[in-house]
Write a protein that holds these residues in place. Structure first.
Motif, mmCIF file in Angstrom:
data_model
loop_
_atom_site.group_PDB
_atom_site.id
_atom_site.type_symbol
_atom_site.label_atom_id
_atom_site.label_comp_id
_atom_site.label_asym_id
_atom_site.label_seq_id
_atom_site.Cartn_x
_atom_site.Cartn_y
_atom_site.Cartn_z
ATOM 1 N N UNK A 316 0.791 -1.227 0.000
ATOM 2 C CA UNK A 316 0.000 0.000 0.000
ATOM 3 C C UNK A 316 0.821 1.273 0.000
ATOM 4 N N UNK A 317 2.158 1.140 0.175
ATOM 5 C CA UNK A 317 3.007 2.334 0.208
ATOM 6 C C UNK A 317 3.929 2.357 -1.010
ATOM 7 N N UNK A 318 4.217 3.570 -1.497
ATOM 8 C CA UNK A 318 5.145 3.723 -2.607
ATOM 9 C C UNK A 318 6.566 3.403 -2.152
ATOM 10 N N UNK A 319 6.949 3.925 -0.989
ATOM 11 C CA UNK A 319 8.304 3.655 -0.505
ATOM 12 C C UNK A 319 8.329 3.589 1.017
ATOM 13 N N UNK A 320 9.445 3.058 1.537
ATOM 14 C CA UNK A 320 9.601 2.875 2.980
ATOM 15 C C UNK A 320 10.997 3.269 3.398
ATOM 16 N N UNK A 321 11.097 3.745 4.632
ATOM 17 C CA UNK A 321 12.396 4.015 5.226
ATOM 18 C C UNK A 321 12.454 3.348 6.587
ATOM 19 N N UNK A 322 13.434 2.435 6.758
ATOM 20 C CA UNK A 322 13.618 1.733 8.024
ATOM 21 C C UNK A 322 15.039 1.972 8.508
ATOM 22 N N UNK A 323 15.165 2.382 9.737
ATOM 23 C CA UNK A 323 16.494 2.615 10.285
ATOM 24 C C UNK A 323 16.472 3.677 11.358
ATOM 25 N N UNK A 324 17.657 3.941 11.881
ATOM 26 C CA UNK A 324 17.819 4.986 12.896
ATOM 27 C C UNK A 324 18.546 6.164 12.272
ATOM 28 N N UNK A 325 18.297 7.348 12.806
ATOM 29 C CA UNK A 325 18.958 8.545 12.304
ATOM 30 C C UNK A 325 20.409 8.574 12.756
ATOM 31 N N UNK A 356 11.886 1.462 17.964
ATOM 32 C CA UNK A 356 11.501 0.048 17.941
ATOM 33 C C UNK A 356 12.765 -0.782 17.765
ATOM 34 N N UNK A 357 12.956 -1.782 18.591
ATOM 35 C CA UNK A 357 14.156 -2.600 18.508
ATOM 36 C C UNK A 357 14.116 -3.455 17.239
ATOM 37 N N UNK A 358 14.964 -3.076 16.275
ATOM 38 C CA UNK A 358 14.978 -3.786 14.998
ATOM 39 C C UNK A 358 16.037 -4.878 14.947
ATOM 40 N N UNK A 359 17.145 -4.683 15.650
ATOM 41 C CA UNK A 359 18.213 -5.671 15.590
ATOM 42 C C UNK A 359 17.763 -6.986 16.218
ATOM 43 N N UNK A 360 18.106 -8.072 15.555
ATOM 44 C CA UNK A 360 17.775 -9.428 16.007
ATOM 45 C C UNK A 360 16.273 -9.673 16.092
#
Length: 506
Positions: A316-325, A356-360
Motif C-alpha cells: 500500500x506504500x510507494x516507498x519505505x524508510x527503516x532505520x535509525x537517524x 523500535x528494537x529492529x536488531x535481532x
C-alpha cells in the motif's frame, strides 16, 4: 580417559539439569542428563584445549571436537539450548562424487580451537565487557528462533546477528560435499579463523595491541602447513571475517589509536582472499558477501512459500524508510530522507529503529518492507548495510544513494553490471541539497516496470540467503545456489584463474 577419547562437554539447560556428553569414537557421542541445582552448574573445560579456566557464568554452548586423522565435528546447541547436535564433515562417498568434485576440493585446516570455537566459550561479556553474543551463536550461528504468531514468520526465521557470518560459514563448510582431508588433492584451502570475534578485544578493549591480531595464525600456518601455505603464496587460501574489511585494515605504520586491526595488511596474509561484509573496493583480495539476514530456509517448499508471499502481497506504500537517524554524522542523508518520508504522508512507511528494537528481530522490519514498492537504503556507519539484503528478500526495490552500498561490492551475488534491473540510484548530493524529491522519482516508475524489477529481485533471493546447514532437501541444495554456494563457487574459479595465469592474477 575422556580427554583421550576426544572431548568432554557440558551444556546448561534453561532449568535444572545439564547434559554431559563424551565422544567414544569419531562418529559416536554419548550424552547423559544429570539433574542439579542451577547454582551448581559449571562448564567442564576440554583437556585437549589450552584454555584459561572459564568463569562460571560463561556457558560452554559450542565446542569443536579435537580430532584424530583430521575428522572433526561441530557441536551446536539446538533451538531450545537443552542438547547438542553433531554436524559431521561431509565427504565424497562414491566414484561419481569424486568425479563431480574435480576442481572443487577444499581442505579446512585443523586450527587449534583457540582460533575459533574456544572464542564462543567466552560469549557472555568476556571478550568485551558489554557484549553478550551467546544468544546469537545458537542454531549454527543463526541465533534464536523468531517467536511470532504471524504465519509468515512461523518457519525458518531467526534473530540473526550479521557478525555471526564466521560461525555460519563454518557450519556450512562442514557439510560441503567436496571437503577433502588431503592437502595434496585440495584445490583451495579454508582457514577456519573466527576473525571478527577474535578482533573484539583488540577493537574495543585494548587498541594498543591491534597489530597483535594475526601473527599467531601466520606462525601456526608456517609451522604446521608449510607445504600448502607456501605452494601458491596464499593465493589459494581464504577466510571469513564477519565484519567490514575496514575493521582489519589499519596500516602497520599508523597511529595505534586509529581504528581497526592490521590483520589484512600483514605481509604474510596479503594474498589470501577475505570474505567480508564490506570490502575495500580497490583490494582484489577482499570479497564482499551478503550480510546474513533472518531467513534461513531448510526446504525448497519454505523458500517457494516465501517467494510467493513476496510476489502477491498487497503493497500500500510507494516507498519505505527503516532505520535509525545519524544526528552526529554530517555526511549522512538519513535526516533528509526521514523528513521526506514524513512529508509524503500516506505514500511512505516509516520504521524508526531508534524507537523500535529492529536488531535481532526481523518481524517488524519485514512487515514494513513487504508493505512498500521501494525501500530507501542510505549509507549507515559504513557504505553497506544489511537492509539492502532484507529489501531484496522482501521484494522491496532498493533505492541506493551511493555506489559503494552495493554496486562496487557484491559482484559474486548481484547483477551489478546491470543495476537498473534490481535497484534505483539517486545521488546523495541531490538529497543533501534538496534538489531531488524521492517521491517524485519513484512515482515515475510504472506498475509494469515495478513488477519486472520485483521478479528480478525474486530471482536474487536464493543468492542473498544462507540456507540451513542441516537441510537434506535435495531440491533446495541442488537447484538453488545460496550465498554460501556462490561464494565457494567463485572462490574456486578465482583460484583456478590464478593457477592458470599466476603472473597476471591479483
Amino acid at each position: 580417559m575422556l580427554g583421550f577419547l576426544g572431548f568432554e562437554h557440558v551444556v546448561k539447560t534453561a532449568r535444572t539439569h545439564l547434559v554431559y556428553c563424551c565422544c567414544i569414537s569419531s562418529l559416536i557421542v554419548i550424552c547423559i542428563t544429570i539433574w542439579a541445582c542451577p547454582e551448581s552448574l559449571r562448564p567442564i573445560a576440554r583437556s585437549t584445549a589450552l584454555l584459561d579456566e572459564l568463569q562460571a557464568e560463561v556457558p560452554a554452548l559450542v565446542h569443536y571436537t579435537h580430532n584424530q586423522g583430521n575428522t572433526s565435528a561441530v557441536i551446536v546447541p539446538d533451538q531450545g539450548n537443552t542438547s547438542v547436535q553433531i554436524v559431521p564433515e561431509q565427504q565424497p562417498d562414491s566414484a561419481s562424487d569424486e568425479l563431480s568434485c574435480a576442481g572443487k576440493r577444499i581442505y579446512m585446516y585443523d586450527l587449534p580451537s583457540a582460533f575459533n570455537f574456544a572464542l564462543l566459550e567466552h560469549c557472555r561479556y568476556d571478550l568485551v565487557k558489554w557484549i553478550d553474543f551467546c544468544p546469537h551463536m545458537q542454531n549454527y550461528g543463526f541465533g534464536q528462533v523468531v517467536n511470532s504468531t504471524d504465519a509468515i514468520f512461523a518457519e525458518d526465521w531467526y534473530g540473526t546477528d550479521a557478525y555471526m557470518l564466521e560461525v555460519i560459514f563454518q557450519a556450512r563448510l562442514q557439510k560441503y560435499k567436496c571437503l577433502t582431508h588431503s592437502r595434496t588433492d585440495a584445490d583451495a584451502f579454508f582457514i577456519p579463523f573466527f576473525t571478527g570475534l577474535d578482533a573484539l578485544p583488540y577493537l574495543y578493549t585494548n587498541k594498543s595491541l591491534t597489530e597483535m591480531q594475526g601473527p599467531e595464525l601466520v606462525r601456526w600456518l608456517q609451522e604446521n602447513a608449510t607445504d600448502s601455505w607456501q605452494r601458491h603464496g596464499g593465493h589459494d587460501h581464504f577466510l571469513v571475517a564477519g565484519r567490514t574489511a575496514w575493521d582489519f585494515s589499519r596500516p602497520l605504520e599508523s597511529n595505534r589509536e586509529n581504528w581497526g586491526t592490521s590483520l589484512l595488511v600483514l605481509p604474510e596474509l596479503v594474498n589470501i582472499t577475505a570474505f567480508t561484509l564490506e570490502s575495500r573496493t580497490w583490494a582484489a583480495t577482499d570479497q564482499a558477501v551478503p550480510y546474513p539476514t533472518g531467513f534461513h530456509p531448510a526446504t525448497a517448499t519454505s523458500l517457494r512459500r516465501w517467494t510467493e508471499q513476496v510476489r502477491t502481497v498487497s503493497r500500500q506504500y510507494l516507498f519505505a524508510f527503516s532505520g535509525a537517524l545519524r544526528p552526529g554524522m554530517t555526511t549522512s542523508i538519513r535526516n533528509e530522507l526521514y523528513n521526506q518520508c514524513v512529508n509524503a504522508t500516506t505514500r511512505c512507511s516509516l520504521l524508526d529503529c531508534s524507537k523500535i528494537k529492529c536488531s535481532h528481530n526481523p518481524e517488524p522490519i519485514y512487515c514494513a518492507l513487504l508493505r512498500a514498492e521501494f525501500c530507501l537504503q542510505p549509507r549507515g556507519d559504513t557504505a553497506t548495510r544489511r537492509s539492502v539484503f532484507d529489501s531484496i528478500i522482501a521484494g522491496c526495490i532498493p533505492v541506493l544513494f551511493h555506489e559503494d552500498t552495493a554496486y562496487t561490492q557484491y559482484s559474486w551475488h548481484l547483477p551489478i553490471t546491470e543495476p537498473e534491473k534490481f535497484s534505483v540510484f539517486i545521488p546523495e548530493e541531490g538529497i543533501k541539497n534538496g534538489s531531488i524529491l524521492v517521491e517524485e522519482v519513484l512515482k515515475s516508475y510504472s506498475q509494469t516496470r515495478i513488477r519486472q524489477m520485483r521478479e528480478e529481485l525474486i530471482t536474487l533471493i536464493p543468492a542473498s540467503i544462507y540456507r540451513h546447514p542441516s537441510s537434506e532437501d535435495a531440491e533446495l541444495t541442488e537447484k538453488f545456489r545460496d550465498a554460501f554456494d556462490l561464494s565457494v563457487d567463485y572462490m574456486l574459479k578465482k583460484v583456478a584463474s590464478f593457477k592458470s595465469h599466476p603472473s597476471t592474477t591479483g
